[in-house]
Design a protein around this motif. Structure first.
Motif, PDB file in Angstrom:
ATOM      1  N   PHE A   4       0.668  -1.305  -0.078  1.00 20.97           N
ATOM      2  CA  PHE A   4      -0.084   0.049  -0.074  1.00 20.97           C
ATOM      3  C   PHE A   4       0.849   1.349  -0.115  1.00 20.97           C
ATOM      4  O   PHE A   4       0.645   2.300  -0.504  1.00 20.97           O
ATOM      5  N   ALA A   5       1.942   1.328   0.822  1.00 19.40           N
ATOM      6  CA  ALA A   5       2.814   2.492   0.738  1.00 19.40           C
ATOM      7  C   ALA A   5       4.300   2.033   0.563  1.00 19.40           C
ATOM      8  O   ALA A   5       4.615   0.974   0.996  1.00 19.40           O
ATOM      9  N   ARG A   6       4.941   2.961   0.007  1.00 21.10           N
ATOM     10  CA  ARG A   6       6.517   2.803  -0.261  1.00 21.10           C
ATOM     11  C   ARG A   6       6.998   2.518   1.111  1.00 21.10           C
ATOM     12  O   ARG A   6       6.955   3.337   2.264  1.00 21.10           O
ATOM     13  N   GLY A   7       7.688   1.429   1.321  1.00 20.84           N
ATOM     14  CA  GLY A   7       8.308   1.136   2.890  1.00 20.84           C
ATOM     15  C   GLY A   7       7.440   0.107   3.498  1.00 20.84           C
ATOM     16  O   GLY A   7       7.930  -0.325   4.523  1.00 20.84           O
ATOM     17  N   GLY A   8       6.231  -0.124   3.282  1.00 23.96           N
ATOM     18  CA  GLY A   8       5.476  -1.023   3.594  1.00 23.96           C
ATOM     19  C   GLY A   8       4.838  -1.344   4.556  1.00 23.96           C
ATOM     20  O   GLY A   8       4.875  -1.373   5.640  1.00 23.96           O
ATOM     21  N   LEU A   9       3.424  -1.432   3.992  1.00 27.95           N
ATOM     22  CA  LEU A   9       2.411  -2.060   4.889  1.00 27.95           C
ATOM     23  C   LEU A   9       2.072  -3.306   4.527  1.00 27.95           C
ATOM     24  O   LEU A   9       1.823  -4.308   5.590  1.00 27.95           O
ATOM     25  N   ALA A  10       2.115  -3.797   3.201  1.00 30.12           N
ATOM     26  CA  ALA A  10       2.296  -5.298   2.941  1.00 30.12           C
ATOM     27  C   ALA A  10       3.275  -5.454   1.933  1.00 30.12           C
ATOM     28  O   ALA A  10       3.519  -4.619   1.173  1.00 30.12           O
ATOM     29  N   ILE A  11       4.057  -6.567   2.398  1.00 32.27           N
ATOM     30  CA  ILE A  11       5.280  -6.606   1.401  1.00 32.27           C
ATOM     31  C   ILE A  11       5.128  -7.666   0.274  1.00 32.27           C
ATOM     32  O   ILE A  11       4.197  -8.696   0.589  1.00 32.27           O
ATOM     33  N   SER A  12       5.439  -7.247  -1.053  1.00 34.11           N
ATOM     34  CA  SER A  12       5.179  -8.423  -1.981  1.00 34.11           C
ATOM     35  C   SER A  12       6.118  -9.415  -2.286  1.00 34.11           C
ATOM     36  O   SER A  12       6.291 -10.026  -3.560  1.00 34.11           O
ATOM     37  N   PHE A  13       6.796  -9.886  -1.353  1.00 41.93           N
ATOM     38  CA  PHE A  13       7.363 -11.139  -1.294  1.00 41.93           C
ATOM     39  C   PHE A  13       6.822 -12.226  -1.135  1.00 41.93           C
ATOM     40  O   PHE A  13       6.180 -12.227   0.000  1.00 41.93           O
ATOM     41  N   GLN A  59     -10.058  -5.298  11.171  1.00 45.94           N
ATOM     42  CA  GLN A  59      -9.830  -4.956  12.696  1.00 45.94           C
ATOM     43  C   GLN A  59      -8.520  -4.296  13.040  1.00 45.94           C
ATOM     44  O   GLN A  59      -8.262  -3.247  13.586  1.00 45.94           O
ATOM     45  N   THR A  60      -7.485  -4.855  12.410  1.00 46.75           N
ATOM     46  CA  THR A  60      -6.172  -4.295  12.848  1.00 46.75           C
ATOM     47  C   THR A  60      -6.117  -2.756  12.462  1.00 46.75           C
ATOM     48  O   THR A  60      -5.498  -1.971  13.141  1.00 46.75           O
ATOM     49  N   HIS A  61      -6.438  -2.474  10.961  1.00 45.40           N
ATOM     50  CA  HIS A  61      -6.162  -1.324  10.432  1.00 45.40           C
ATOM     51  C   HIS A  61      -7.301  -0.203  11.167  1.00 45.40           C
ATOM     52  O   HIS A  61      -6.946   0.769  11.465  1.00 45.40           O
ATOM     53  N   GLY A  62      -8.568  -0.967  11.258  1.00 49.16           N
ATOM     54  CA  GLY A  62      -9.519   0.033  11.892  1.00 49.16           C
ATOM     55  C   GLY A  62      -8.942   0.501  13.310  1.00 49.16           C
ATOM     56  O   GLY A  62      -9.249   1.669  13.585  1.00 49.16           O
ATOM     57  N   ALA A  63      -8.406  -0.281  14.055  1.00 48.72           N
ATOM     58  CA  ALA A  63      -7.818   0.110  15.446  1.00 48.72           C
ATOM     59  C   ALA A  63      -6.711   1.314  15.330  1.00 48.72           C
ATOM     60  O   ALA A  63      -6.630   2.006  16.284  1.00 48.72           O
ATOM     61  N   ALA A  64      -6.115   1.175  14.301  1.00 47.22           N
ATOM     62  CA  ALA A  64      -4.953   2.056  14.056  1.00 47.22           C
ATOM     63  C   ALA A  64      -5.206   3.409  13.348  1.00 47.22           C
ATOM     64  O   ALA A  64      -4.347   4.223  13.309  1.00 47.22           O
ATOM     65  N   ASN A  65      -6.464   3.485  13.381  1.00 46.83           N
ATOM     66  CA  ASN A  65      -6.941   4.821  12.614  1.00 46.83           C
ATOM     67  C   ASN A  65      -6.798   5.946  13.461  1.00 46.83           C
ATOM     68  O   ASN A  65      -6.826   7.122  12.922  1.00 46.83           O
ATOM     69  N   GLU A 115       6.946   6.108   9.750  1.00 44.71           N
ATOM     70  CA  GLU A 115       6.425   7.548   9.380  1.00 44.71           C
ATOM     71  C   GLU A 115       5.448   7.145   8.098  1.00 44.71           C
ATOM     72  O   GLU A 115       4.251   7.549   8.244  1.00 44.71           O
ATOM     73  N   HIS A 116       5.954   6.192   7.334  1.00 42.12           N
ATOM     74  CA  HIS A 116       4.929   5.788   6.304  1.00 42.12           C
ATOM     75  C   HIS A 116       3.740   5.127   6.809  1.00 42.12           C
ATOM     76  O   HIS A 116       2.371   5.368   6.729  1.00 42.12           O
ATOM     77  N   ARG A 117       3.928   4.042   7.889  1.00 39.85           N
ATOM     78  CA  ARG A 117       3.082   3.371   8.625  1.00 39.85           C
ATOM     79  C   ARG A 117       1.959   4.325   9.098  1.00 39.85           C
ATOM     80  O   ARG A 117       0.519   4.099   8.953  1.00 39.85           O
ATOM     81  N   ARG A 118       2.479   5.262   9.999  1.00 38.27           N
ATOM     82  CA  ARG A 118       1.479   6.258  10.627  1.00 38.27           C
ATOM     83  C   ARG A 118       0.645   7.046   9.716  1.00 38.27           C
ATOM     84  O   ARG A 118      -0.545   7.216  10.144  1.00 38.27           O
ATOM     85  N   ILE A 119       1.179   7.530   8.575  1.00 39.69           N
ATOM     86  CA  ILE A 119       0.455   8.407   7.773  1.00 39.69           C
ATOM     87  C   ILE A 119      -0.631   7.840   7.373  1.00 39.69           C
ATOM     88  O   ILE A 119      -1.863   8.021   7.193  1.00 39.69           O
ATOM     89  N   TRP A 120      -0.260   6.192   6.802  1.00 41.81           N
ATOM     90  CA  TRP A 120      -1.415   5.567   6.168  1.00 41.81           C
ATOM     91  C   TRP A 120      -2.501   5.136   7.039  1.00 41.81           C
ATOM     92  O   TRP A 120      -3.756   5.300   7.092  1.00 41.81           O
TER      93      TRP A 120
END
Length: 606
Positions: A11-20, A43-49, A285-290
């Motif tokens: 989803f974001a450069r640096g990785g929410l989900a890795i394509s390996f 639920q995981t992403h909703g809680a981090a909103n 920082e990428h993760r928190r923004i997302w």
């Protein structure tokens, strides 16, 4: 812009989900059964909103910029920034007119790391913003895709964030499982977006309805004006979660947009500066923004997609691993063949190069031998001419009238010039005929000695001669003496018409070279003709202005290149000239250490 199967893209450069693939398998093992995988993901992403804003990000020093990069930023204090309008939660304006959303957080991070402040331009429709960039009425556009059309007037940074695109349809829609199911249907899309261009190009059977905002596009889906909307996952989720609707994410669009920062085409210097700031953005920082702006909740999500993805991952991954393993074997075999072919080509090229070098060396030796023979053989008849001229002047000089004596002097001077020319040609041909005898040389002592010899007995007042500290050199003494004789001789000659002539020499060490220079305040030359200075018989002044044969500087170049160095010149008409030459430090020492005293004291000779 990339057309790819979405669930496997980050989803974001640096990785929410890795394509390996191996990491995806681990994720599956940890989240089976499939129904639990879908719920846990949401639920995981909703809680981090409710992540904190930019103030909670890591504190650190600014980007390490070079002096020229910092100077460029200082020279451009007003960098005008344009944004995509009405693109919640990616790019939007807050109540005070500031930039908010994902774009706002990235803007704040870049401003903090570069210690700059962008000037935010008024929000206008995206097509108008692109036109302003085309006319250079704005300097930077944040979070846009790169296309061939945009590259005509914009430079692009590295990728800042990847955004997957999805298909939004009515909650009761059952027939849309992929973007190909949209053929012949009415589909809303953001006007002038990369997705608009992609759909028009790759799926021409879809009937497109461009919209200026995501909310407008989704309203068209709700009212039945269109059958679906193709947009990014973040803006689709945001609109579905914030507005009561009967919409759902029906399918992946199999398309990911790589968003970057666009910079006006005549500011390429800004791109590497922004890239340094982008590289400094951390994974957290990428993760928190997302997580701050993208609300992944189960409301509005067609759970069949989640279940289908999770249940199908194992089968797909297994088949892909088998397929990829077979493809890798084929690729490795092809690479081995290419390496063998290329190795053979390089060996053949190396053999040809050795043959050509041998031929060139033989041709150079033959040419040098020819020059030496011709010059040597010319001296015999020239000496005979000189002898007969002396007899003519001694025995018949009193019988010649004024014109006869003038013509005799012309012959004498021409013979003298010819002898000088032959001597110079011999010097030129001798440079590489003899092996060099390398030794440590005090370059300042040689320069002073040459200057004193050249000015001794001259009735004119000699130029002021300044010897600055300079390193000693490992070189051939006789050849270095020839170099200084030619350069200092030129400096004396071209300062003859100056009221206060001045010659200065010096040097220093730079990287793996030792640099030297001879500078004067004489006639100088035009820099556009500098490339002619070191050619044989090349002159930038007439014989009536300054005498010479046009070989002296060619000899200097030949000697310096024989030592493995370089020579060049700078000048300005009426302000003098400076001739530079270099000698290698390491390659000529042969392991011999330099003397402890490598520089001379500055001195003046008047």
């Amino acid at each position: 812009m990339r057309n790819t199967a979405w669930p496997y893209r980050s989803f974001a450069r640096g990785g929410l989900a890795i394509s390996f693939w191996p990491l995806t398998i681990v994720a599956l093992i940890l989240t089976v059964p499939a129904s639990l995988y879908g719920v846990r993901l949401l639920q995981t992403h909703g809680a981090a909103n409710h992540e904190p804003g930019i103030a909670a990000f890591e504190t650190r020093q600014g980007v390490d910029l070079t002096a020229s990069e910092r100077a460029w930023l200082n020279a451009h204090p007003n960098i005008r920034l344009a944004t995509v309008p009405d693109w919640e939660p990616i790019s939007m304006r807050d109540g005070a007119g500031g930039l908010s959303g994902i774009a706002g957080d990235y803007k704040n991070l870049i401003e903090r790391d570069l210690q700059i402040t962008f000037s935010l331009t008024p929000e206008v429709p995206w097509g108008q913003a692109l036109n302003k960039a085309r006319r250079r009425n704005v300097d930077v556009l944040i979070l846009l895709g790169k296309t061939a059309a945009r590259e005509a007037y914009l430079e692009f940074t590295d990728i800042l964030i990847d955004l997957p695109y999805v298909v939004i349809a009515s909650a009761d829609e059952k027939s849309i499982r992929s973007v190909s199911d949209l053929a012949g249907r009415r589909v809303s899309v953001r006007a002038n977006f990369v997705s608009h261009e992609w759909l028009a190009s790759e799926h021409p059977a879809i009937v497109l309805f461009p919209s200026n905002s995501t909310s407008e596009a989704l309203q068209d889906v709700t009212r039945g004006k269109v059958d679906a909307f193709v947009g990014t996952l973040p803006d689709a989720l945001h609109s579905i979660s914030h507005e009561p609707s009967n919409l759902k994410i029906a399918a992946s669009a199999d398309f990911t947009n790589e968003l970057r920062i666009g910079v006006r085409g005549d500011w390429p210097e800004l791109v590497p500066i922004l890239n340094k700031a982008i590289a400094r953005i951390t994974h957290n920082e990428h993760r928190r923004i997302w997580n701050r702006w993208v609300p992944l909740q189960n409301r509005g999500m067609d759970m069949r997609i989640v279940y289908g993805m999770a249940a199908g991952f194992t089968l797909v991954i297994t088949s892909m691993l088998v397929y990829r393993n077979r493809e890798l074997r084929r690729a490795y075999a092809a690479v081995d063949r290419k390496v063998a072919e290329r190795t053979k080509e390089l060996e053949e090229m190396e053999a040809d190069l050795e043959v050509n070098l041998a031929r060139l060396e033989a041709a150079n030796k033959a040419l040098e031998g020819f020059s030496y023979s011709v010059s040597h053989d010319l001296r015999v008849p020239l000496r005979a001419i000189g002898g007969f001229i002396n007899i003519l002047e001694a025995d018949y000089g009193d019988r010649l009238d004024g014109e006869g004596k003038r013509l005799l002097n012309v012959v004498i001077k021409s013979a003298g010039k010819m002898e000088t020319l032959i001597d110079n040609l011999l010097d030129f041909s001798r440079v590489r005929r003899n092996e060099m005898s390398l030794t440590w040389i005090n370059m300042g002592d040689i320069a002073k000695s040459v200057f004193e010899e050249m000015t001794a007995g001259d009735e004119r007042k000699p130029p002021e001669f300044i010897v600055n500290p300079m390193p000693q050199a490992m070189a051939d003494l006789a050849l270095m003496r020839q170099v200084f004789a030619n350069l200092i001789g030129n400096a004396i000659k071209f300062t003859a018409g100056v009221e206060q002539p001045r010659i200065e020499i010096g040097g220093g060490e730079v990287d793996n070279e030792t640099n030297y220079y001879v500078k004067d305040n004489g006639a100088g030359f035009e820099m556009q003709y500098a490339h002619k200075l070191f050619g044989v018989f090349q002159r930038l002044h007439t014989e009536s202005e300054f005498q010479g044969t046009g070989i002296g500087l060619a000899i200097v170049q030949r000697i310096i290149e024989y030592h493995g160095g370089r020579v060049w010149a700078e000048g300005d008409v009426g302000r003098g000239a400076t001739f530079y030459f270099t000698l290698p430090k390491a390659s000529l020492t042969g392991g011999v250490s330099a003397p402890s005293q490598l520089t001379e004291e500055k001195c003046h000779v008047a």
